[in-house]
Scaffold this motif. Sequence first.
Motif: not given
Lengths: 499, 333, 422, 424
Positions: B291-292, B125-126, B323-324, B329-331
């Motif tokens: 993850t990112l 989702n990220e 941000g993620i 930030i919540d994706p």
Amino acid sequence: MKLELRGITKRFGALVANDHIDLTVEPGEIHCLLGENGAGKSTLMNVLYGLYRADEGEILLDDEPVRFHGPGDALAAGIGMVHQHFMLIPVFTVAENVMLGHEPTKGGVVLDLPAARQLVAEISQRFGFDIDPDDVVGDLPVGAQQRVEIIKALARDAKVLVLDEPTAVLTPQETDELMIIMKQLATAGTSIVFITHKLREVKEVADRITVMRLGKVVATASPSSSTTELASLMVGRDVDLTVDKNPPTLGAESFVVAGLTVLDSTGQRLLDDVTFTIREGEILAIAGVQGNGQTELTEAILGLRSGVKGSVTLDGKELVGASVRDSLDAGIGFVPEDRKKDGLVAEFSVAENLMLDRSVGEPFAKGMNIRFDYLEEFAQKSIKEFDIRTQGSDTLAGRLSGGNQQKVVLARELSRELRLLIASQPTRGLDVGSIEFVHERIVATRDAGIPVLIVSTELDEVLGLADRIAVMYRGKIVGIVDADASRAQLGEMMAGIHA
Amino acid sequence: GCAAAPEEGESGAESVDYKACAVSDEGSWNDKSFNEAAYAGLTKAEDELGVEIADAESASADDFEPNLSNMIDANCDIIFAVGFNLIDAVNAAAVANPDNHFVTIDGYVADESTTNLKPIIYSMNESSYLAGYLAAAYSTTKVIGTYGGLQIDAVTDFMTGYYYGAKAYETETGTPVTVLGWDPTAATGQFTDGFGDSEGAKNISAGQIASDADVIYPVAGGLFSATSEAINESGKDVVFLGVDQDVAVTSPEYADQVLTSVLKKMTDAVYDVIEEQVGGATFDATPYVGTLENGGTGLADFGTFDDKVSDEIKAKLEELTAGIIDGSIDPLS
Amino acid sequence: MTDPTPDTLVKPALDPDDQAPSRWTVALRDIVSGSPLRTFLAIVLAFVVGAVLIVLTNEDFLESVGYIFSRPSDAISAAVSAVSEGYGALFRGSILNLEGNSFAQVVRPLTETLRLATPLIVAGLGIGLSFRVGMFNIGGQGQLLFGAGFAGFVSFQLHLPFPLHLLVAVIAGIGGAAAYGALVGFLKARTGANEVIVTIMLNYIAFYLLTYLMRTPVMQDPTAGGTPKTPAPDVSAQLPLLFGDSFALNWGFVLVIAATVFFWWLMERSTLGYRFRAVGLNPNAALTAGINVNRIYVVAMAISAGFVGIAGVTQALGRTSGFTPTVDAGIGFDAITVALLGGSSAGGVFLAGLLFGAMKAGGPSMQIADVPPELLGVVQGIIVLLIAAPPLVRAIFRLPSPSARTAGDRAKRRSAKKGGVK
Amino acid sequence: MTAVISTPVVHTVTEIPRKWKVSIVLGVLSVVAFVLFGLLGDAREALIVFSETSDAIVLPNVPVTSKVLCIVVGILLLALAAVSFWYTVGRRTVPMWLIIAFTILFLVSLVTFTGAGSKIPVVFLISGSIALATPVIFGSLAGVIGERVGVVNIAIEGQLLAGAFVSAVVASITDSLTLGLIAALVGGALVSMVLAAFSIKYLVDQIIVGVVLNALVIGITNFFYAAVLNDNSTETNFPGTLPFLPIPVLSDIPVIGAVLFDQRITTYIMFVLVPLVWFILFKTKIGLRIRAVGEHPLAADTVGINVNRTRFWTVSIAGTIAGLGGAALTLGSVGAFVREMSAGQGFIALACVILGRWNPWLAALAALLFGFSKNFRIFAGQTGADIPPDLIAMVPYLVTLVAVAGLVGRVVGPAAAGKPYVKQ
Ligand SMILES: Nc1ncnc2c1ncn2[C@@H]1O[C@H](COP(=O)(O)OP(=O)(O)OP(=O)(O)O)[C@@H](O)[C@H]1O
Ligand SMILES: Nc1ncnc2c1ncn2[C@@H]1O[C@H](COP(=O)(O)OP(=O)(O)OP(=O)(O)O)[C@@H](O)[C@H]1O
Ligand SMILES: [Mg+2]
Ligand SMILES: [Mg+2]
């Protein structure tokens, strides 16, 4: 055209249907081929027509040997045939049926329907047939279908025309008309082979007669020969087709049919307000040309049909609306007209067939288990009692000859406690010996005080067996007469003219 | 057929005594996407490390268990179970064969005490959030689409991120953005009949294009080729986003329609696990989560579209990434 | 011979245009009379074709074909090794693994064969039963899904003690499938709808329905996260393992042996089976003899589907985890071929199911030997095609025509010489 | 030979039973449409889109209030249902035009209802349905021809799959779409020839050969897919798709142009084949013979038609049509071949043969209805209608089932279909 068959032999497995047959038909001659059921007449003609391939022998047309690889070749050579079982496509129109195989076209591809219509109209007019080219054949009465078959042959300009038992489905009047047409054609030079086993017809139109028996030509005769002479040639011994029976001992009117009407899914009345009764110990025979509602009558009584109105009572019990099972349980024994289709399971053994209508409960089953020991015992008893010629009770029914198949059906139907016996065409396709046997059993059933309903298209059988005769025409009973009615009277009734 | 016979005895990299094996989810290795990316890790290890490999494709769920046990019988040192659907089978196999090492991709460990099963999973989702923002920004019609190969979490995870990324653009710019094909709140959307249903994929894409979508995100393995076909048929200026691999690179014939790809770097993860093991490390069952932040997932570069994506947007994507990563930030919302 | 005019009359129970008996007669006679030798030869031939395919798609072989004239031995040895590796792997995966380290490893393939044959046999029996009643049931997939669905539902939604829970789940599975089958029979009997089409459509409907339910609390595994999947069956409803933990074979196999015996009794010994056969061979005669053909269609389809439902039961309860909508794993369709190959008889279907089970069991190890197990699908198709066409196998192997050879005919000829059977 | 001639006697028709089934179905559906879609419908607006902005002639979009349009259409549907009752009361069969008109109006109502609050792309709805129906139409034409000549073709599925496979592979390897199309003809014909040979020469039951052939084609294509196509898919399974061939001027007509005159060659062939097959079957010499062979082979034989040769070649040529249907799945749609990509469409085609009463036109209409139900799933998914997608996916099959069991039931096909013809 002159037709000559030399030494034609055709075998079906071990059965020799045609055994070195010689036959010559001169131009413009009406040649009758006479013989009992199964003599091999149709087989011979199918060989001539290229439908069957002969094992031996040759065919000559105008003294030239020809070889036919299929009906196409025969047709091209000028042979036309009206088959015993019509070769018409029910969903096609008359014009489509007539043109099939030699279609007039525009540009070789697109059907030229007007041309076909024109042709049908022309031939109809020439012979006074009343046929509309646009009628769907399946909707036509049998007599008209017969004429369509003849138009088919004539449309191809047949020089040799084979008519295989064309009169079986015709009323006496229609038969007379057909004979006139045959004579017309012969005068015009067409050679005609006319197959029948009705001696009267032979004597009326034939120029020459060839008699076949058991696949062989047994004699050539002239129409001046006497009927008995021809008959004994045909059967191979002196014939006595009368059935020995005592006058009936009549009991109660236990079987009553009142106002029975059967509609088909399109609303046509196949059976129209049929009313009659049969008393215990009496045989009522239904006579009539095939397809006049006899099948529907027996099926309606048994509960095989929907769209039934009216009433059928046996011993006071109403059977309209009852299931087949109920009818059988009420005591009806039923010998269907087509034993292969409705009477037997060909892939079942003789023994298995004998329990077909009693597959639940005693005596053949205990709980869900079949009692094989009882079945075997029962089968052996039936084989003996009914003289069923089989290798054993485990032989498949489909492997028996027609007569023996019929005996299996009879053995089964007569082994139950009966209150009514219905037998349709009980001897169709049987040999003389078997016919006598079957007749004896039917009479014995009557003498046991059971009402019997016989349906037969053979007038001889009807006259021989019946105590009373009902004649059906177009789904109605035209009249009920005593067994001593004359052939002429019955003939008129079969044509729908009231007695 | 008159060519000369080759000399005997050529062989590849020097071999090590290590056997790495893989069992696929329903579908073949060459799906141009998920399975292919995982399998590439195996072949890379074969080429570069000289390990022996073996693989089995599963035609149906019934094959999972026999395939795994055959791998065990074939004396594999490590067995990769590629795909969410293999969870049950691989968990059972891991419990029953404590001496073998297993890796599940997209799966999880059911039993805490299992120490021979390592999950490799991804927070897709990220990166998808970035893709959604990008799609919304790139779109001229402000209608964008997505669809999935199956309605399962492993797929809808992508679609949800994409949706919220697009909505982030909407909130930020005030331009309404329509996302066709997935609504995370109602959990309804458009899905094909599995990852082989190219006809369905094509028609869903065609439908979205007919409703003016000009960026499509097919989360359906190799079915992007069907989306590409729908784009061709429409004759419109529509682009799509690749998944799993960098589609513009692995399938260059589609490069002129691939805006970018959302990477799920399974090839690297698989290779890394094997390399570690060949290097003699003890088997470590702690889950790997791409993850990112750790680069396990991310956007590929823009390929032929590089000059069509403004620097502004590129900068914005960087900002979102940060941000993620830092959690601001919540994706998924 | 066909009637020149159609019987446009409608009998109450039977489709007048359903000329099934003649068609079925021919077909069933062909199927049921399959001689063991012919079956064996068909299997051999199919594997030979399979070998050719293995060779033709083998990379080593194709490479060596490039220089076949300079060194033909390469091509030959490549071909031989490809085939022997492929079929060797099949043997290893399905019969005995001679490379195994323990007894359990050696014989496990055999038990895998039995395990995979379990649903094939019983679904094959179900399809075979429908064939013998003259109905073409292509709905194996849907019926299996129903069986699995109902059995599964009971297995995780009800909570009962061990043998009872299992029993209830098994009965629910059979009953669910049977109800589905009865619907097919009812539609055929009542509306005359063609059962081939009805069953195929119901396959899809069952699949989507089950998928839908697996996304709702009715059947969803809450931990599966959106995936349509059921929870695991309660331990009390699982089919226990037959030979301990080393083998996956479970009591489902015993259930299927019992089903096979029951099938034999039903079809060969019971009155109901007698009526099934009569209706299958000649529905007209059955109807005339007072057998309620429509009811037989409904009952037979229900029982047929019930057998297929047992396959669903073993699929659903023969595992420790939940299942997905693909739980039928192609068994529904394979069952048709199994039934055809087995001649729709109890023994034949049992053996045919074992053969197909062996092929399924051997698939994975063939794959490891780099032969696509899809090959076995080709082999299976060829076997059944050859079985269906006896004259072809006879022509290929120059076998004599059986018509001159049956004992009955010999006896007939003998007695004919003596002057007929008296 | 004791065949019995049993000819029903023809009488004046007295009481044709009234057949209520069709009227009742129409009645119920019209009430559903009127009440559910209309009265209780969605009051939001739906934007009916007739053309793309890029089209040569752009028709304006038409906003309608879903509920209002559904009420109007619902009234028309009620009227049609009433007419059908009137026919039934008068003991007449409900005419086909009425059923077709009813179906179309019902679909209009359904789409309007579903599209409330969003767009209704008319061209997508129609051309998508045609695209999804195309392989089925090809398949059902093959089925119609086969049954008309007396051979039941259960192997349509296999023929579609074979056509799809060989067309993709041949086009890919030779780099020629034309060769791919030709290969599809050959592939379909080959499957047909096996079917014909086994059922005609070896007298194997046609349904059994068909089922087995399907399994065999699936097996073979799966095998080659796994063994060959998979490893070098760009060479062996990347054929590309056939180009669109817009017909000048005509293709610029709004809606109709896009639907009928801007298509691929496979679709054009389909447009031509439906009337052509009808014409050949019912208006030409060969068609008459084909039907004769399927109705009464012995009768055809007696007028010199070679039954088995006619059957063999007719079925084989019908196979080429099904093969083209396979090409429509690959070259005419998505390009590459996918395992088992026919996905049951051959069976749907079979259902369409029966639903269409062995008539090419009606079979094509039935296939279109199927295509529409599949396409509707996509449309509904996109408008966000909150019907569970699995249940929408079920609709095409449910429609087919209801149609076969409810509306068609006991229809009479060619009398000799399924029966081998044995010559003595
Ligand atoms: N196709 C066939 N296969 C096997 N036997 C046949 C076949 N056709 C006819 N027969 C047998 O050949 C014999 C002669 O039959 P054929 O039909 O020629 O008799 P027929 O003289 O025309 O009799 P009928 O007066 O009843 O029409 C019969 O025993 C019949 O059972
Ligand atoms: N399908 C078959 N297979 C083997 N033998 C058969 C088959 N059909 C008939 N027969 C045998 O061929 C012989 C002739 O049969 P057919 O039916 O022609 O007898 P038939 O002369 O008509 O006798 P019937 O007067 O009793 O009808 C019989 O001995 C019969 O058992
Ligand atoms: Mg005759
Ligand atoms: Mg006889």
